[in-house]
Scaffold this motif. Structure first.
Motif, PDB file in Angstrom:
ATOM      1  N   VAL A  11       9.427   1.014   1.933  1.00  0.00           N
ATOM      2  CA  VAL A  11       9.355   2.466   1.778  1.00  0.00           C
ATOM      3  C   VAL A  11       9.400   2.855   0.308  1.00  0.00           C
ATOM      4  O   VAL A  11       8.654   3.737  -0.142  1.00  0.00           O
ATOM      5  CB  VAL A  11      10.499   3.145   2.554  1.00  0.00           C
ATOM      6  CG1 VAL A  11      10.697   4.589   2.096  1.00  0.00           C
ATOM      7  CG2 VAL A  11      10.210   3.119   4.053  1.00  0.00           C
ATOM      8  N   SER A  12      10.243   2.189  -0.471  1.00  0.00           N
ATOM      9  CA  SER A  12      10.343   2.511  -1.898  1.00  0.00           C
ATOM     10  C   SER A  12       9.025   2.260  -2.611  1.00  0.00           C
ATOM     11  O   SER A  12       8.553   3.092  -3.391  1.00  0.00           O
ATOM     12  CB  SER A  12      11.456   1.673  -2.542  1.00  0.00           C
ATOM     13  OG  SER A  12      12.712   1.992  -1.970  1.00  0.00           O
ATOM     14  N   GLY A  13       8.420   1.102  -2.335  1.00  0.00           N
ATOM     15  CA  GLY A  13       7.158   0.795  -2.981  1.00  0.00           C
ATOM     16  C   GLY A  13       6.033   1.724  -2.557  1.00  0.00           C
ATOM     17  O   GLY A  13       5.251   2.207  -3.370  1.00  0.00           O
ATOM     18  N   ILE A  14       5.983   2.000  -1.257  1.00  0.00           N
ATOM     19  CA  ILE A  14       4.924   2.866  -0.743  1.00  0.00           C
ATOM     20  C   ILE A  14       5.096   4.284  -1.267  1.00  0.00           C
ATOM     21  O   ILE A  14       4.122   4.966  -1.610  1.00  0.00           O
ATOM     22  CB  ILE A  14       4.926   2.841   0.794  1.00  0.00           C
ATOM     23  CG1 ILE A  14       4.468   1.454   1.282  1.00  0.00           C
ATOM     24  CG2 ILE A  14       4.011   3.922   1.364  1.00  0.00           C
ATOM     25  CD1 ILE A  14       4.655   1.228   2.753  1.00  0.00           C
ATOM     26  N   ALA A  15       6.339   4.757  -1.348  1.00  0.00           N
ATOM     27  CA  ALA A  15       6.585   6.120  -1.832  1.00  0.00           C
ATOM     28  C   ALA A  15       6.097   6.279  -3.270  1.00  0.00           C
ATOM     29  O   ALA A  15       5.497   7.307  -3.620  1.00  0.00           O
ATOM     30  CB  ALA A  15       8.075   6.451  -1.749  1.00  0.00           C
ATOM     31  N   ALA A  16       6.365   5.259  -4.094  1.00  0.00           N
ATOM     32  CA  ALA A  16       5.907   5.331  -5.485  1.00  0.00           C
ATOM     33  C   ALA A  16       4.385   5.402  -5.545  1.00  0.00           C
ATOM     34  O   ALA A  16       3.806   6.183  -6.306  1.00  0.00           O
ATOM     35  CB  ALA A  16       6.413   4.116  -6.263  1.00  0.00           C
ATOM     36  N   ALA A  17       3.718   4.592  -4.706  1.00  0.00           N
ATOM     37  CA  ALA A  17       2.257   4.591  -4.703  1.00  0.00           C
ATOM     38  C   ALA A  17       1.700   5.876  -4.106  1.00  0.00           C
ATOM     39  O   ALA A  17       0.723   6.435  -4.607  1.00  0.00           O
ATOM     40  CB  ALA A  17       1.750   3.378  -3.918  1.00  0.00           C
TER      41      ALA A  17
END
Length: 604
Positions: free
Chosen positions: A180-186
């Motif tokens: 979720v953290s990585g996807i949110a940044a992207a």
């Protein structure tokens, strides 16, 4: 531990625990750290609690990146100079970084659920203030408050996951968090442009902040119902002096990194960073004394003796230095160098999103239990491959590069990112005592923020330092053909051609040296550039020169990015070879026999 009436059906009372403890093998309570039966039923609402926590994490990460992409629209809408927009971005990052360690410890002392709710409430109100701001100072102030409450909220997320789930389930929970953290940044990079350009409901850029309001309200409604309260098992006191020393030291270190290029790298910035070292050293000495005085330090220094914690922090710092360089570097390249709209630049990042989602969803659950630290090393290898592919594409296609040419590079970097970013939080705090979960979480996030700040500073040095030279070289390469076209198409005399080419080169070099991309240098108003006949010719050549020069600067940045990831790869060798994710049956189980393997985390 106080338990609300809403939680009572799913939580055993202290009396019940004591009665059962008399004839039941004991382990460590994942909520308090106190002895409790190993057979205690898990919290039935834990997965609903995880959903709430993941939504909060998504909201924070989204808000931290979406404003970067929408910055031009914000500047146009709110007014003010380039410095205002810098403070809208930097103010959030700075206040967020400075509050993380304090926020984590406040959760250990006063209750992680309670502090999490305070953070969500403050973040939501600050988002409302940012969305309704009418003056630049109001927006800057709201963003700084927003960052501060994010710094209170975010450490509780890792800590609550750590104390709520059993070792067998924790891997999956952390995998979801990492994904979720990585996807949110992207997604933030991809959604900022469309939200600003579409002007939904006539809200323009304000929607990127106002969208947090319903999400925050839902979180405040459901979090109290599904999250179980937890805190350190022994009463801790807030280390006020430690807070002051840590805050001052981090401020002296991080602020010059965040604002260095915009301020022209003044001498006082380097002095501040140098003086931050003795201040932070004083903080460490005070923590040692604080431990001896009352056992309530801001950071438990014994955590750094845990191999998975200290080595994981080293990898985390190096990796996010690299990711900070990559994210800022390619954003500048696409939006400034290639002149792409925020929407197009954002959509180009979708392969990164997809790659991060694919690998983060299985890295911790499937791969790390089987292959251990090799998963991180594989992630570093894939990331380096992506950087090299991106480097080749930028050089090969030059100013004519398309979004399709970047699908493979962005996908590879996303795949590598997911393999590293998803397991790292679990690896770093896997063996942290429950009583220090909040403090450890704050340290992990501060470490990552410091990495991003250093990465941004390196972009200023690596990318922009050579940009003027690259621009001059690109124009020199064009010079012969440009002169022919100015004579043939614009029908200029040889003397006029010389004056036009000289003025064009000076204008282009001066423009790339401006801190504000929208600023127009005085040299660009030279009389030789005002010819209506020459303007179309110069516009075509200028676009090509800008794309080429930015591509060359990006290539240099990507080489350094790859080198930083190599450093992260080497640091991964210090991480225990295998992460045993299930606790042994007996509390006194022997540690792993392999010298490269850490003892299993003590969780019931």
């Amino acid at each position: 531990m106080a338990i609300s009436s809403e939680q009572a059906p799913s939580v055993e009372t202290e009396v019940t625990r004591d009665e059962r403890a008399a004839d039941t093998p004991t382990g460590k309570d994942t909520q308090t750290g106190a002895d409790t039966p190993t057979g205690a039923a898990p919290d039935p609402k834990r997965w609903m609690a995880l959903l709430v926590l993941l939504v909060a994490a998504f909201m924070d990460m989204l808000d931290g990146t979406i404003a970067n992409v929408a910055a031009p629209a914000i500047q146009h809408g709110i007014g003010g100079g380039y410095s205002v927009i810098q403070w809208v971005l930097v103010g959030y990052q700075l206040s967020f970084a400075l509050m993380l360690i304090l926020g984590g410890r406040l959760g250990d002392i006063h209750g992680r659920k309670k502090v999490f709710l305070i953070g969500v409430a403050g973040f939501t109100l600050a988002s409302l203030g940012a969305g309704l701001a009418q003056e630049p100072w109001q927006l800057v102030a709201s963003r700084m408050v927003q960052g501060a409450f994010a710094g209170i909220m975010v450490p509780q997320i890792l800590a609550i996951i750590h104390v709520t789930f059993s070792a067998k389930e924790r891997a999956g929970a952390f995998a979801m968090y990492g994904g979720v953290s990585g996807i949110a940044a992207a997604v933030g990079m991809g959604a900022g442009g469309p939200l600003a350009e579409w002007d939904l409901f006539g809200l323009d850029w304000r929607l990127i902040f106002l969208i947090n309001i319903p999400v925050g309200i839902l979180g405040l409604i459901y979090a109290p119902r599904v999250i179980r309260e937890s805190k350190a098992p022994h009463a801790l006191k807030l280390d006020v002096r430690g807070v002051a020393l840590a805050t001052v030291g981090l401020l002296m270190l991080i602020f010059p990194l965040l604002q260095g290029r915009e301020l022209g790298w003044p001498v006082w910035g380097f002095v501040s960073m140098a003086l931050s070292i003795p201040v932070l050293a004083g903080f460490v000495l005070w923590q040692k004394r604080k431990i001896a005085l009352d056992g309530s330090p801001l950071i438990e220094l014994a955590l750094f003796k845990i191999r998975s914690f200290s080595s994981g922090l080293g990898v985390n710092l190096a990796f996010y230095i690299g990711i900070g360089m990559f994210n800022i570097g390619w954003t500048i390249y696409m939006q400034v160098g290639l002149g792409w709209s925020p929407m197009r630049a954002g959509l180009t990042s979708l392969p990164f999103c997809i790659g991060a989602f694919l690998t983060s969803s299985m890295a911790m659950v499937v791969l790390v239990p089987k292959f251990g630290r090799k998963v991180l090393q594989a992630g570093a290898g894939v990331t380096i491959a992506g950087a090299l592919t991106f480097l080749w594409a930028a050089g090969h296609y030059g100013s004519g590069i398309s979004s399709w040419n970047l699908v493979v590079p962005m996908l590879l970097v996303g795949l590598g990112f997911g393999l590293i970013a998803a397991p790292l939080p679990q690896i770093v705090i896997s063996e942290v005592p429950v009583k220090d979960a909040g403090s450890a979480s704050g340290v992990v996030h501060t470490n990552g923020q410091l990495g991003f700040a250093i990465g941004g500073a390196l972009v200023s040095v690596v990318f922009f330092a050579g940009l003027a030279g690259n621009t001059g070289t690109a124009i020199d390469d064009q010079s012969a053909q440009l002169r022919k076209d100015l004579v043939a198409s614009a029908q200029l005399t040889p003397g006029e051609v010389d004056a036009t080419v000289t003025a064009y080169r000076q204008c282009a070099v001066d423009r790339v040296q401006e801190k504000d991309p929208s600023a127009v240098p005085a040299s660009c108003a030279a009389p030789a550039l005002r010819s209506e006949k020459a303007a179309p010719v110069l516009a075509t050549y200028a676009k090509d020169a800008t794309g080429t020069s930015f591509a060359r600067s990006l290539q240099t940045t990507l080489w350094v990015f790859g080198g930083v990831v190599v450093v992260a790869f080497l640091l991964m060798l210090a991480i225990p070879r295998q992460m045993r994710l299930e606790a042994p049956e007996e509390e006194d189980a022997s540690p792993a026999e392999d010298a490269g393997t850490a003892p299993a985390a003590r969780v019931s």
